[in-house]
Design a protein around this motif. Structure first.
Motif, PDB file in Angstrom:
ATOM      1  N   LYS A 191     -25.498 -17.288  58.700  1.00  0.00           N
ATOM      2  CA  LYS A 191     -24.996 -18.841  59.720  1.00  0.00           C
ATOM      3  C   LYS A 191     -27.245 -19.100  60.240  1.00  0.00           C
ATOM      4  N   VAL A 192     -27.466 -18.092  60.964  1.00  0.00           N
ATOM      5  CA  VAL A 192     -28.565 -18.383  61.886  1.00  0.00           C
ATOM      6  C   VAL A 192     -29.648 -18.358  60.985  1.00  0.00           C
ATOM      7  N   ALA A 193     -29.778 -17.587  59.991  1.00  0.00           N
ATOM      8  CA  ALA A 193     -30.657 -17.415  59.068  1.00  0.00           C
ATOM      9  C   ALA A 193     -30.725 -18.796  58.267  1.00  0.00           C
ATOM     10  N   SER A 194     -29.396 -19.264  57.771  1.00  0.00           N
ATOM     11  CA  SER A 194     -29.636 -20.627  56.644  1.00  0.00           C
ATOM     12  C   SER A 194     -30.152 -21.871  57.486  1.00  0.00           C
ATOM     13  N   GLU A 195     -29.863 -21.690  59.354  1.00  0.00           N
ATOM     14  CA  GLU A 195     -30.210 -22.811  59.876  1.00  0.00           C
ATOM     15  C   GLU A 195     -31.570 -22.414  60.041  1.00  0.00           C
ATOM     16  N   ILE A 196     -32.189 -21.006  60.453  1.00  0.00           N
ATOM     17  CA  ILE A 196     -33.426 -20.799  60.077  1.00  0.00           C
ATOM     18  C   ILE A 196     -34.271 -21.086  59.220  1.00  0.00           C
ATOM     19  N   ASN A 197     -33.871 -21.001  57.717  1.00  0.00           N
ATOM     20  CA  ASN A 197     -34.602 -21.894  56.546  1.00  0.00           C
ATOM     21  C   ASN A 197     -34.492 -23.635  57.054  1.00  0.00           C
ATOM     22  N   THR A 198     -33.337 -24.235  57.692  1.00  0.00           N
ATOM     23  CA  THR A 198     -33.517 -25.843  57.435  1.00  0.00           C
ATOM     24  C   THR A 198     -35.018 -26.217  58.136  1.00  0.00           C
ATOM     25  N   LEU A 199     -35.601 -25.026  58.894  1.00  0.00           N
ATOM     26  CA  LEU A 199     -36.732 -25.741  59.803  1.00  0.00           C
ATOM     27  C   LEU A 199     -38.134 -25.594  59.181  1.00  0.00           C
ATOM     28  N   SER A 200     -37.685 -24.737  57.946  1.00  0.00           N
ATOM     29  CA  SER A 200     -39.086 -24.167  57.156  1.00  0.00           C
ATOM     30  C   SER A 200     -40.406 -25.415  56.491  1.00  0.00           C
ATOM     31  N   CYS A 201     -40.856 -25.825  56.223  1.00  0.00           N
ATOM     32  CA  CYS A 201     -41.465 -26.724  55.596  1.00  0.00           C
ATOM     33  C   CYS A 201     -41.064 -27.472  54.775  1.00  0.00           C
ATOM     34  N   THR A 202     -40.829 -25.894  53.590  1.00  0.00           N
ATOM     35  CA  THR A 202     -39.787 -26.420  52.087  1.00  0.00           C
ATOM     36  C   THR A 202     -38.649 -26.972  52.389  1.00  0.00           C
ATOM     37  N   ALA A 203     -38.216 -27.119  53.456  1.00  0.00           N
ATOM     38  CA  ALA A 203     -36.610 -27.569  53.148  1.00  0.00           C
ATOM     39  C   ALA A 203     -36.723 -29.271  53.384  1.00  0.00           C
ATOM     40  N   GLU A 204     -38.088 -30.216  53.297  1.00  0.00           N
ATOM     41  CA  GLU A 204     -38.234 -31.114  53.583  1.00  0.00           C
ATOM     42  C   GLU A 204     -38.677 -31.501  51.770  1.00  0.00           C
ATOM     43  N   LEU A 205     -38.672 -30.574  51.464  1.00  0.00           N
ATOM     44  CA  LEU A 205     -39.163 -30.889  49.829  1.00  0.00           C
ATOM     45  C   LEU A 205     -37.759 -31.853  48.946  1.00  0.00           C
ATOM     46  N   PRO A 206     -37.831 -32.286  48.200  1.00  0.00           N
ATOM     47  CA  PRO A 206     -37.049 -32.958  47.843  1.00  0.00           C
ATOM     48  C   PRO A 206     -36.686 -32.004  46.767  1.00  0.00           C
ATOM     49  N   ASN A 207     -35.501 -32.237  45.712  1.00  0.00           N
ATOM     50  CA  ASN A 207     -35.026 -30.813  44.709  1.00  0.00           C
ATOM     51  C   ASN A 207     -35.501 -30.450  43.734  1.00  0.00           C
ATOM     52  N   GLU A 208     -36.169 -32.191  42.917  1.00  0.00           N
ATOM     53  CA  GLU A 208     -36.940 -32.578  41.596  1.00  0.00           C
ATOM     54  C   GLU A 208     -37.969 -31.684  42.484  1.00  0.00           C
ATOM     55  N   VAL A 209     -38.599 -31.668  43.252  1.00  0.00           N
ATOM     56  CA  VAL A 209     -40.280 -30.991  43.239  1.00  0.00           C
ATOM     57  C   VAL A 209     -40.360 -29.384  43.795  1.00  0.00           C
ATOM     58  N   LEU A 210     -39.130 -28.934  43.955  1.00  0.00           N
ATOM     59  CA  LEU A 210     -38.607 -27.978  44.112  1.00  0.00           C
ATOM     60  C   LEU A 210     -38.417 -27.191  42.099  1.00  0.00           C
ATOM     61  N   SER A 211     -37.448 -28.237  41.791  1.00  0.00           N
ATOM     62  CA  SER A 211     -37.514 -28.155  39.909  1.00  0.00           C
ATOM     63  C   SER A 211     -38.939 -27.612  39.777  1.00  0.00           C
ATOM     64  N   ARG A 212     -39.277 -28.791  39.308  1.00  0.00           N
ATOM     65  CA  ARG A 212     -41.084 -28.642  39.070  1.00  0.00           C
ATOM     66  C   ARG A 212     -41.938 -27.569  39.432  1.00  0.00           C
ATOM     67  N   ILE A 213     -41.767 -26.610  40.446  1.00  0.00           N
ATOM     68  CA  ILE A 213     -42.284 -25.994  41.350  1.00  0.00           C
ATOM     69  C   ILE A 213     -41.642 -24.550  40.565  1.00  0.00           C
ATOM     70  N   PHE A 214     -39.861 -24.128  40.362  1.00  0.00           N
ATOM     71  CA  PHE A 214     -39.478 -23.542  39.311  1.00  0.00           C
ATOM     72  C   PHE A 214     -39.624 -23.920  38.296  1.00  0.00           C
ATOM     73  N   PHE A 215     -40.160 -24.406  37.412  1.00  0.00           N
ATOM     74  CA  PHE A 215     -40.455 -24.332  35.865  1.00  0.00           C
ATOM     75  C   PHE A 215     -42.448 -24.209  35.850  1.00  0.00           C
ATOM     76  N   HIS A 216     -42.912 -24.608  37.019  1.00  0.00           N
ATOM     77  CA  HIS A 216     -43.790 -23.631  36.606  1.00  0.00           C
ATOM     78  C   HIS A 216     -43.786 -22.641  37.090  1.00  0.00           C
ATOM     79  N   ARG A 217     -43.400 -21.635  37.088  1.00  0.00           N
ATOM     80  CA  ARG A 217     -43.220 -20.379  37.842  1.00  0.00           C
ATOM     81  C   ARG A 217     -42.373 -19.978  36.649  1.00  0.00           C
ATOM     82  N   LEU A 218     -42.092 -20.384  35.941  1.00  0.00           N
ATOM     83  CA  LEU A 218     -40.870 -20.032  34.201  1.00  0.00           C
ATOM     84  C   LEU A 218     -42.303 -19.885  34.000  1.00  0.00           C
TER      85      LEU A 218
END
Length: 166
Positions: free
Chosen positions: A47-74
């Protein structure tokens, strides 16, 4: 009260509470109680780790942007392994792990990244396997990762490549 004082307070509160709860007699009962406490603490740590993750800069990225990053990695696995922070990694070597598996590291970053990746069937349709990594299960050839990919591809057409090492 500072953050470190709050943390110390929480730790002392947990210790005081658990000091008053007796560990049962007998090895098996004591073990079961201690394992239950361990599970509770692991749950709190997650739970604490999850709360820490919500404070990271990538937490603000929309899911669509994350999807594009994942496709790029693939689609560019070697480039991603070879270039680090914009510089060529001189110690780079071709990985023995098929490219379709290397990108999966993104699912280990946090729960949100995992759920975004699992929600994209297109990420799971390129199956590459090394034949020497197959297992036998009930007389059949079985690869747990390939089984997982076929599940998450959700009936999309699959591209399958098998590599034989000599």
């Amino acid at each position: 009260m500072s953050a470190s004082e709050n943390t110390l307070d929480l730790a002392q509160s947990i210790r005081r509470t658990w000091m008053h709860i007796k560990v049962p007699e007998g090895k098996e009962n004591a073990r079961a109680t201690l394992l239950a406490r361990h599970d509770i603490l692991q749950g709190l740590a997650r739970k604490v780790a999850s709360e820490i993750n919500t404070l990271s800069c990538t937490a603000e990225l929309p899911n669509e942007v994350l999807s594009r990053i994942f496709f790029h990695r693939l689609h560019f696995p070697e480039w991603n392994d070879r270039v680090i922070d914009g510089y060529i990694n001189e110690r780079w070597h071709r990985s023995p792990v098929p490219a379709s598996r290397r990108w999966v590291r993104v699912t280990h970053v946090c729960q949100r990244w995992r759920s975004v990746a699992f929600s994209l069937p297109e990420l799971w349709t390129n199956i590459q396997m090394l034949l020497h990594q197959l297992n036998r299960k009930n007389g059949r050839v079985f690869n747990p990762f390939v089984h997982m990919q076929s599940h998450y591809s959700r009936n999309r057409p699959i591209s399958l490549q098998a590599f034989v090492s000599v």
